[in-house]
Motif scaffolding. Structure first.
Motif, PDB file in Angstrom:
ATOM      1  N   TRP A 141       0.822  -1.214   0.000  1.00  0.00           N
ATOM      2  CA  TRP A 141       0.000   0.000   0.000  1.00  0.00           C
ATOM      3  C   TRP A 141       0.853   1.261   0.000  1.00  0.00           C
ATOM      4  CZ3 TRP A 141      -1.370  -3.698   4.018  1.00  0.00           C
ATOM      5  CH2 TRP A 141      -2.344  -4.607   3.581  1.00  0.00           C
ATOM      6  N   LYS A 142       1.942   1.232  -0.764  1.00  0.00           N
ATOM      7  CA  LYS A 142       2.815   2.379  -1.022  1.00  0.00           C
ATOM      8  C   LYS A 142       3.654   2.840   0.166  1.00  0.00           C
ATOM      9  CE  LYS A 142       1.324   3.027  -5.270  1.00  0.00           C
ATOM     10  NZ  LYS A 142       2.207   2.780  -6.427  1.00  0.00           N
ATOM     11  N   ASN A 143       3.377   2.356   1.369  1.00  0.00           N
ATOM     12  CA  ASN A 143       4.044   2.923   2.544  1.00  0.00           C
ATOM     13  C   ASN A 143       4.709   1.907   3.473  1.00  0.00           C
ATOM     14  OD1 ASN A 143       1.408   5.011   2.185  1.00  0.00           O
ATOM     15  ND2 ASN A 143       3.397   5.962   2.426  1.00  0.00           N
ATOM     16  N   TRP A 144       4.003   0.821   3.813  1.00  0.00           N
ATOM     17  CA  TRP A 144       4.537  -0.124   4.795  1.00  0.00           C
ATOM     18  C   TRP A 144       5.538  -1.065   4.144  1.00  0.00           C
ATOM     19  CZ3 TRP A 144       3.847   0.985   9.679  1.00  0.00           C
ATOM     20  CH2 TRP A 144       2.763   1.785  10.030  1.00  0.00           C
ATOM     21  N   MET A 145       6.621  -1.341   4.851  1.00  0.00           N
ATOM     22  CA  MET A 145       7.736  -2.063   4.245  1.00  0.00           C
ATOM     23  C   MET A 145       8.206  -3.200   5.151  1.00  0.00           C
ATOM     24  SD  MET A 145      11.406  -0.424   3.057  1.00  0.00           S
ATOM     25  CE  MET A 145      11.794   0.217   4.697  1.00  0.00           C
ATOM     26  N   ILE A 146       8.505  -4.343   4.536  1.00  0.00           N
ATOM     27  CA  ILE A 146       9.215  -5.441   5.186  1.00  0.00           C
ATOM     28  C   ILE A 146      10.556  -5.586   4.476  1.00  0.00           C
ATOM     29  CG2 ILE A 146       9.253  -7.911   5.662  1.00  0.00           C
ATOM     30  CD1 ILE A 146       6.226  -7.860   5.759  1.00  0.00           C
ATOM     31  N   ARG A 147      11.634  -5.579   5.237  1.00  0.00           N
ATOM     32  CA  ARG A 147      12.974  -5.626   4.628  1.00  0.00           C
ATOM     33  C   ARG A 147      13.747  -6.831   5.128  1.00  0.00           C
ATOM     34  NH1 ARG A 147      17.763  -1.095   4.207  1.00  0.00           N
ATOM     35  NH2 ARG A 147      16.405  -0.427   2.532  1.00  0.00           N
ATOM     36  N   ALA A 148      14.447  -7.479   4.194  1.00  0.00           N
ATOM     37  CA  ALA A 148      15.421  -8.527   4.516  1.00  0.00           C
ATOM     38  C   ALA A 148      16.752  -8.090   3.907  1.00  0.00           C
ATOM     39  CB  ALA A 148      14.983  -9.869   3.952  1.00  0.00           C
ATOM     40  N   GLU A 149      17.801  -8.085   4.722  1.00  0.00           N
ATOM     41  CA  GLU A 149      19.080  -7.521   4.291  1.00  0.00           C
ATOM     42  C   GLU A 149      20.230  -8.462   4.635  1.00  0.00           C
ATOM     43  OE1 GLU A 149      20.189  -3.136   4.826  1.00  0.00           O
ATOM     44  OE2 GLU A 149      21.349  -4.105   6.410  1.00  0.00           O
ATOM     45  N   ALA A 150      21.218  -8.486   3.768  1.00  0.00           N
ATOM     46  CA  ALA A 150      22.472  -9.198   4.029  1.00  0.00           C
ATOM     47  C   ALA A 150      23.608  -8.189   3.960  1.00  0.00           C
ATOM     48  CB  ALA A 150      22.679 -10.310   3.011  1.00  0.00           C
ATOM     49  N   LYS A 151      24.571  -8.358   4.850  1.00  0.00           N
ATOM     50  CA  LYS A 151      25.658  -7.381   4.938  1.00  0.00           C
ATOM     51  C   LYS A 151      26.950  -8.104   5.283  1.00  0.00           C
ATOM     52  CE  LYS A 151      24.994  -3.412   6.914  1.00  0.00           C
ATOM     53  NZ  LYS A 151      24.731  -2.343   7.917  1.00  0.00           N
ATOM     54  N   ALA A 152      28.049  -7.627   4.706  1.00  0.00           N
ATOM     55  CA  ALA A 152      29.383  -8.126   5.054  1.00  0.00           C
ATOM     56  C   ALA A 152      30.302  -6.928   5.200  1.00  0.00           C
ATOM     57  CB  ALA A 152      29.907  -9.079   3.990  1.00  0.00           C
ATOM     58  N   GLY A 153      31.221  -6.999   6.164  1.00  0.00           N
ATOM     59  CA  GLY A 153      32.082  -5.842   6.371  1.00  0.00           C
ATOM     60  C   GLY A 153      33.353  -6.157   7.135  1.00  0.00           C
ATOM     61  N   TYR A 154      34.098  -5.095   7.393  1.00  0.00           N
ATOM     62  CA  TYR A 154      35.388  -5.193   8.075  1.00  0.00           C
ATOM     63  C   TYR A 154      35.418  -4.186   9.223  1.00  0.00           C
ATOM     64  CZ  TYR A 154      40.404  -4.420   8.917  1.00  0.00           C
ATOM     65  OH  TYR A 154      41.641  -4.272   9.503  1.00  0.00           O
ATOM     66  N   ILE A 155      35.886  -4.621  10.384  1.00  0.00           N
ATOM     67  CA  ILE A 155      35.965  -3.776  11.576  1.00  0.00           C
ATOM     68  C   ILE A 155      37.404  -3.767  12.081  1.00  0.00           C
ATOM     69  CG2 ILE A 155      35.347  -3.652  14.024  1.00  0.00           C
ATOM     70  CD1 ILE A 155      32.551  -4.638  13.223  1.00  0.00           C
ATOM     71  N   ASN A 156      37.901  -2.583  12.395  1.00  0.00           N
ATOM     72  CA  ASN A 156      39.232  -2.434  12.989  1.00  0.00           C
ATOM     73  C   ASN A 156      39.090  -1.535  14.222  1.00  0.00           C
ATOM     74  OD1 ASN A 156      41.917  -1.776  13.664  1.00  0.00           O
ATOM     75  ND2 ASN A 156      42.576  -1.994  11.543  1.00  0.00           N
ATOM     76  N   MET A 157      39.341  -2.125  15.407  1.00  0.00           N
ATOM     77  CA  MET A 157      39.274  -1.368  16.659  1.00  0.00           C
ATOM     78  C   MET A 157      40.657  -1.386  17.311  1.00  0.00           C
ATOM     79  SD  MET A 157      35.523  -2.346  18.232  1.00  0.00           S
ATOM     80  CE  MET A 157      35.819  -4.110  18.316  1.00  0.00           C
ATOM     81  N   TRP A 158      41.238  -0.205  17.386  1.00  0.00           N
ATOM     82  CA  TRP A 158      42.592  -0.091  17.922  1.00  0.00           C
ATOM     83  C   TRP A 158      42.634   0.517  19.321  1.00  0.00           C
ATOM     84  CZ3 TRP A 158      40.823   2.379  13.471  1.00  0.00           C
ATOM     85  CH2 TRP A 158      40.465   3.720  13.625  1.00  0.00           C
ATOM     86  N   ASP A 159      41.458   0.808  19.894  1.00  0.00           N
ATOM     87  CA  ASP A 159      41.442   1.425  21.218  1.00  0.00           C
ATOM     88  C   ASP A 159      40.291   0.853  22.051  1.00  0.00           C
ATOM     89  OD1 ASP A 159      42.162   3.123  23.306  1.00  0.00           O
ATOM     90  OD2 ASP A 159      40.874   4.749  22.591  1.00  0.00           O
ATOM     91  N   ILE A 160      40.394  -0.425  22.387  1.00  0.00           N
ATOM     92  CA  ILE A 160      39.395  -1.090  23.222  1.00  0.00           C
ATOM     93  C   ILE A 160      39.815  -0.947  24.682  1.00  0.00           C
ATOM     94  CG2 ILE A 160      38.255  -3.294  23.734  1.00  0.00           C
ATOM     95  CD1 ILE A 160      39.074  -4.157  20.842  1.00  0.00           C
ATOM     96  N   LYS A 161      38.964  -0.335  25.479  1.00  0.00           N
ATOM     97  CA  LYS A 161      39.310  -0.096  26.886  1.00  0.00           C
ATOM     98  C   LYS A 161      39.232  -1.418  27.657  1.00  0.00           C
ATOM     99  CE  LYS A 161      39.645   4.276  26.114  1.00  0.00           C
ATOM    100  NZ  LYS A 161      40.996   4.894  25.983  1.00  0.00           N
TER     101      LYS A 161
END
Length: 297
Positions: free
Chosen positions: A244-264
């Motif tokens: 009905w032009k407005n309501w949305m159901i989304r399915a998503e796939a994602k891949a990425g890279y994380i670099n954390m150099w300052d973890i307390k």
């Protein structure tokens, strides 16, 4: 007779000329008013969802994540060492009212998006990915480096350390592994029916890591505070079912890279810290709403 013939020809020519002129004027008059009539009757059609400049969407959903093994390097007063190929998992919350109760929404592994179409079919998307990262406790990993405290140095045997003993280390980003990102997404309408649309998107993002890490090293008081620890980047693709032009159901796939150099790794402002980098994968599902910021008749 000739004079009568000449007069008759002149009269007929005058009449014919007058008729031609009248017809020409009528045609010109019609041509002049035709665009006016068309403009009066022409209406702008409401665009397909997720397709036109000026459209906006909001989305809220939940994720499951997976992480590659990583090397975690710890430095601080009396130690400088690295644990190699450390395994980790996500930490999904058991299904229940927590998923729909707004006062508990940060407990779950959630995703939030708000997108604005800066061009036709191209959206600028601001997002928060609230993932959870938990080091698996039941594992033995390779160790390299030094520890000055003999108690914890003795836990290292033949270049390895058994992490099942939680007194040595517990290591989590469970409040959580927060990836705050800005992305560009391209949208393509695959199916367009009266009350339903199927839209495919793909894109990429980049952002900062703002975790609340739960780290307890060598029996010290647990580190547990929000801070900027590093950066991340990702590629993503989704299918969006719009009703009905407005309501949305989304399915998503994602891949990425994380670099954390300052973890307390300590609760106070000591220089103690850890660093790690890894690849992550994520699947997301949820609901959203799309609307137009421009008026359409």
């Amino acid at each position: 007779m000739k004079k009568l013939l000449v007069v008759g020809l002149m009269m007929s020519g005058f009449v014919a000329f007058g008729q031609v002129k009248k017809d020409t004027l009528n045609k010109e008059y019609k041509l002049e008013i035709a665009p006016y009539k068309d403009n009066k009757t022409e209406k702008k059609q409401k665009p397909n969802p997720l397709s036109k400049k000026g459209q906006v969407f909001v989305f809220y959903g939940w994720n499951r994540g997976a992480f590659s093994n990583s090397d975690i390097h710890f430095t601080g007063n009396g130690y400088d060492f690295q644990l190699n190929n450390v395994q980790a998992r996500d930490k999904p919350t058991k299904f229940g009212i927590v998923y729909i109760d707004p006062s508990w929404f940060t407990v779950t592994q959630y995703n939030f998006r708000i997108g604005y179409f800066i061009k036709d079919n191209l959206a600028l998307v601001l997002g928060i990915d609230h993932m959870k990262y938990v080091m698996k406790q039941n594992q033995t990993v390779d160790f390299s480096g030094t520890i000055s405290d003999p108690k914890y140095a003795a836990m290292v045997q033949n270049g390895q350390v058994n992490l099942a003993d939680t007194e040595f280390l517990t290591f989590e980003h469970t409040d959580g592994l927060n990836y705050e990102n800005l992305g560009l997404e391209k949208y393509k309408n695959l199916i367009h029916k009266k009350n339903i649309d199927l839209v495919w998107s793909y894109g990429a993002g980049i952002g900062v890591m703002f975790p609340k890490s739960n780290v307890r090293l060598f029996g010290n008081e647990r580190s547990d505070r929000f801070h900027v620890a590093g950066m991340g980047t990702d590629l993503r693709s989704s299918l969006n079912l719009v009703f009905w032009k407005n309501w949305m159901i989304r399915a998503e796939a994602k891949a990425g890279y994380i670099n954390m150099w300052d973890i307390k790794t300590t609760l106070n402002n000591k220089p103690d810290k850890a660093r790690q980098d890894f690849v992550f994968g994520q699947v997301v599902a949820g609901v959203g709403y799309t609307f137009n910021t421009k008026k359409y008749n």
